[in-house]
Write a protein that holds these residues in place. Structure first.
Motif, PDB file in Angstrom:
ATOM      1  N   ASP A  19     -26.536 -11.520  39.730  1.00 27.45           N
ATOM      2  CA  ASP A  19     -25.303 -10.847  39.319  1.00 27.45           C
ATOM      3  C   ASP A  19     -25.439  -9.337  39.432  1.00 27.45           C
ATOM      4  O   ASP A  19     -24.495  -8.641  39.818  1.00 27.45           O
ATOM      5  CB  ASP A  19     -24.952 -11.231  37.870  1.00 27.45           C
ATOM      6  N   TYR A  23     -15.119  -4.397  32.301  1.00 29.58           N
ATOM      7  CA  TYR A  23     -15.449  -5.779  31.955  1.00 29.58           C
ATOM      8  C   TYR A  23     -16.787  -5.875  31.216  1.00 29.58           C
ATOM      9  O   TYR A  23     -17.429  -6.915  31.206  1.00 29.58           O
ATOM     10  CB  TYR A  23     -15.499  -6.690  33.192  1.00 29.58           C
ATOM     11  N   TYR A  53     -19.608  -4.501  32.103  1.00 25.39           N
ATOM     12  CA  TYR A  53     -20.732  -4.605  33.032  1.00 25.39           C
ATOM     13  C   TYR A  53     -21.966  -3.887  32.499  1.00 25.39           C
ATOM     14  O   TYR A  53     -23.089  -4.378  32.623  1.00 25.39           O
ATOM     15  CB  TYR A  53     -20.330  -4.028  34.390  1.00 25.39           C
ATOM     16  N   HIS A  68     -23.194  -6.287  29.498  1.00 26.24           N
ATOM     17  CA  HIS A  68     -23.390  -7.727  29.666  1.00 26.24           C
ATOM     18  C   HIS A  68     -24.708  -8.059  30.351  1.00 26.24           C
ATOM     19  O   HIS A  68     -25.395  -8.999  29.971  1.00 26.24           O
ATOM     20  CB  HIS A  68     -22.235  -8.331  30.480  1.00 26.24           C
ATOM     21  N   ASN A  83     -18.133 -20.002  29.081  1.00 20.84           N
ATOM     22  CA  ASN A  83     -18.584 -18.759  29.713  1.00 20.84           C
ATOM     23  C   ASN A  83     -17.640 -18.351  30.838  1.00 20.84           C
ATOM     24  O   ASN A  83     -17.250 -17.181  30.958  1.00 20.84           O
ATOM     25  CB  ASN A  83     -20.001 -18.955  30.250  1.00 20.84           C
ATOM     26  N   ASN A  84     -17.244 -19.313  31.658  1.00 17.82           N
ATOM     27  CA  ASN A  84     -16.365 -19.019  32.786  1.00 17.82           C
ATOM     28  C   ASN A  84     -14.940 -18.701  32.343  1.00 17.82           C
ATOM     29  O   ASN A  84     -14.249 -17.902  32.989  1.00 17.82           O
ATOM     30  CB  ASN A  84     -16.356 -20.195  33.758  1.00 17.82           C
ATOM     31  N   CYS A 136     -14.193 -17.147  29.514  1.00 21.33           N
ATOM     32  CA  CYS A 136     -14.283 -15.772  29.003  1.00 21.33           C
ATOM     33  C   CYS A 136     -14.369 -14.752  30.128  1.00 21.33           C
ATOM     34  O   CYS A 136     -13.888 -13.615  29.983  1.00 21.33           O
ATOM     35  CB  CYS A 136     -15.498 -15.638  28.086  1.00 21.33           C
ATOM     36  N   ASP A 137     -14.984 -15.140  31.244  1.00 25.93           N
ATOM     37  CA  ASP A 137     -15.223 -14.205  32.357  1.00 25.93           C
ATOM     38  C   ASP A 137     -14.208 -14.330  33.484  1.00 25.93           C
ATOM     39  O   ASP A 137     -14.443 -13.811  34.579  1.00 25.93           O
ATOM     40  CB  ASP A 137     -16.625 -14.428  32.933  1.00 25.93           C
ATOM     41  N   GLU A 162     -13.122 -11.076  35.286  1.00 21.97           N
ATOM     42  CA  GLU A 162     -14.261 -10.474  35.984  1.00 21.97           C
ATOM     43  C   GLU A 162     -14.668 -11.327  37.181  1.00 21.97           C
ATOM     44  O   GLU A 162     -15.031 -10.789  38.244  1.00 21.97           O
ATOM     45  CB  GLU A 162     -15.433 -10.324  35.026  1.00 21.97           C
ATOM     46  N   ASP A 163     -14.633 -12.654  37.039  1.00 22.72           N
ATOM     47  CA  ASP A 163     -15.014 -13.545  38.139  1.00 22.72           C
ATOM     48  C   ASP A 163     -14.059 -13.397  39.323  1.00 22.72           C
ATOM     49  O   ASP A 163     -14.486 -13.437  40.486  1.00 22.72           O
ATOM     50  CB  ASP A 163     -15.039 -15.003  37.663  1.00 22.72           C
ATOM     51  N   GLU A 184     -13.258 -14.579  24.077  1.00 24.48           N
ATOM     52  CA  GLU A 184     -13.967 -13.335  24.344  1.00 24.48           C
ATOM     53  C   GLU A 184     -15.464 -13.576  24.323  1.00 24.48           C
ATOM     54  O   GLU A 184     -15.980 -14.229  23.414  1.00 24.48           O
ATOM     55  CB  GLU A 184     -13.601 -12.264  23.302  1.00 24.48           C
ATOM     56  N   LYS A 185     -16.154 -13.029  25.307  1.00 21.05           N
ATOM     57  CA  LYS A 185     -17.591 -13.262  25.459  1.00 21.05           C
ATOM     58  C   LYS A 185     -18.363 -12.840  24.208  1.00 21.05           C
ATOM     59  O   LYS A 185     -19.223 -13.577  23.721  1.00 21.05           O
ATOM     60  CB  LYS A 185     -18.085 -12.474  26.679  1.00 21.05           C
TER      61      LYS A 185
END
Length: 315
Positions: free
Chosen positions: A63, A73, A75, A78, A209-210, A212-213, A216-217, A284-285
């Protein structure tokens, strides 16, 4: 790299996702086959944790290298490589050492058990690497939940039980150039059914996880399952998978556990519903992703407690 940086790089708090299935498989072998080998147990634990830490570090490194957007996001916070300002050479060296330790302990375990473990372990290593690395990592595809659930939820439990059975569950032999695989289908079905809570809960950790992201993904061209089906459908799937996890109660009855013990996992229903409501309201992460990990621990530790209690009762 200091100890704290290492623990953040390998995300040590997430290792329950491999240790809990490992314990479940071990207790299953004790209850179903009345068999346990301490040396094999120790070798698999070291190999499993080393490989799990290595794949997590690979995922963070990949990543870090492939991120299209290096601001926003979260970055900067994280990714532990960015947050801790880790040297690439130190990260790569750590990954190599962890992989060597995992492979070494795995090969020692094969020598003490059966060649089938080499096949299962090798396949797990391959999927683990491809999960985070390669032209199109599995974690960046809509198959991430399926692979993580099956391999961490079922294959770990299967191997954890298999290493204690000496051929009762499965066996691979070589004879005059022929490969013979013997599989006790009934016992494997029982074991798979018993593994359902681990399978779906681990898949849901990936799914949470996906979810929440998802923004960003999309930005970084990671086409995960929520990106394909949308956040609303992903949240529906998230809830349904937890409900499926209770199907294993029938398997516990078939395995001969006392009906009152089998009913105990139903006590997890109320806290599960509370966590589902919180995650559905807010994804939210930093705030609510942890609920998927708590659900995994809640549902599967309940099975461990039931099986452990059953071992102490007369049969």
């Amino acid at each position: 790299m200091n100890g704290r940086s290492f623990l953040e790089l390998v995300e040590i708090r997430t290792k329950a996702a491999s240790v809990i299935p490992f314990i479940m498989g071990t207790l299953y072998a004790l209850y179903r086959f009345d068999s346990f080998y301490a040396g094999r147990f120790a070798l698999m634990l070291v190999s499993l944790l080393s490989f799990d830490m290595a794949t997590t570090a690979i995922n963070n490194y990949y990543d870090f290298k492939k991120a299209s957007r290096t601001h926003g996001y979260g970055y900067e916070t994280h990714n532990p490589i960015v947050r801790r300002k880790l040297k690439e050479s130190a990260v790569v060296g750590t990954i190599i050492l962890l992989l060597l330790l995992a492979a070494g302990c795995g090969l020692l375990l094969v020598a003490r058990t059966n060649l089938l473990l080499l096949v299962l372990g090798g396949l797990s290593f391959l999927i683990g690497i491809l999960y985070s690395f390669g032209p199109i990592p599995i974690s960046r595809m809509p198959l991430g939940e399926l692979f993580s659930g099956l391999f961490m939820g079922f294959v770990i439990i299967f191997i954890s039980a298999f290493i204690h059975t000496d051929g009762t569950l499965a066996l691979l032999t070589l004879e005059r150039g022929w490969v013979h695989v013997h599989l006790n289908l009934v016992e494997t079905i029982y074991l798979f059914w018993f593994s359902v809570p681990a399978i779906v809960c681990i898949a849901n950790i990936m799914l949470a996880n996906n979810i929440c992201d998802i923004e960003e993904d999309i930005e970084n061209r990671r086409y995960t399952l929520p990106v394909h089906i949308g956040k609303e459908r992903a949240l529906i799937l998230f809830r349904l998978l937890y409900y499926v996890s209770y199907a294993d109660l029938a398997a516990l009855l078939l395995l001969g556990l006392h009906p009152l013990l089998v009913l105990l996992p139903l006590l997890t229903w109320i806290p599960l519903q509370r966590n589902l409501a919180k995650f559905t309201a807010r994804q939210e992460k930093a705030a609510t992703f942890i609920l998927s990990v708590r659900n995994f621990v809640l549902l599967n530790v309940a099975r461990i407690a039931v099986l452990g209690t059953a071992l102490l009762l007369p049969r």
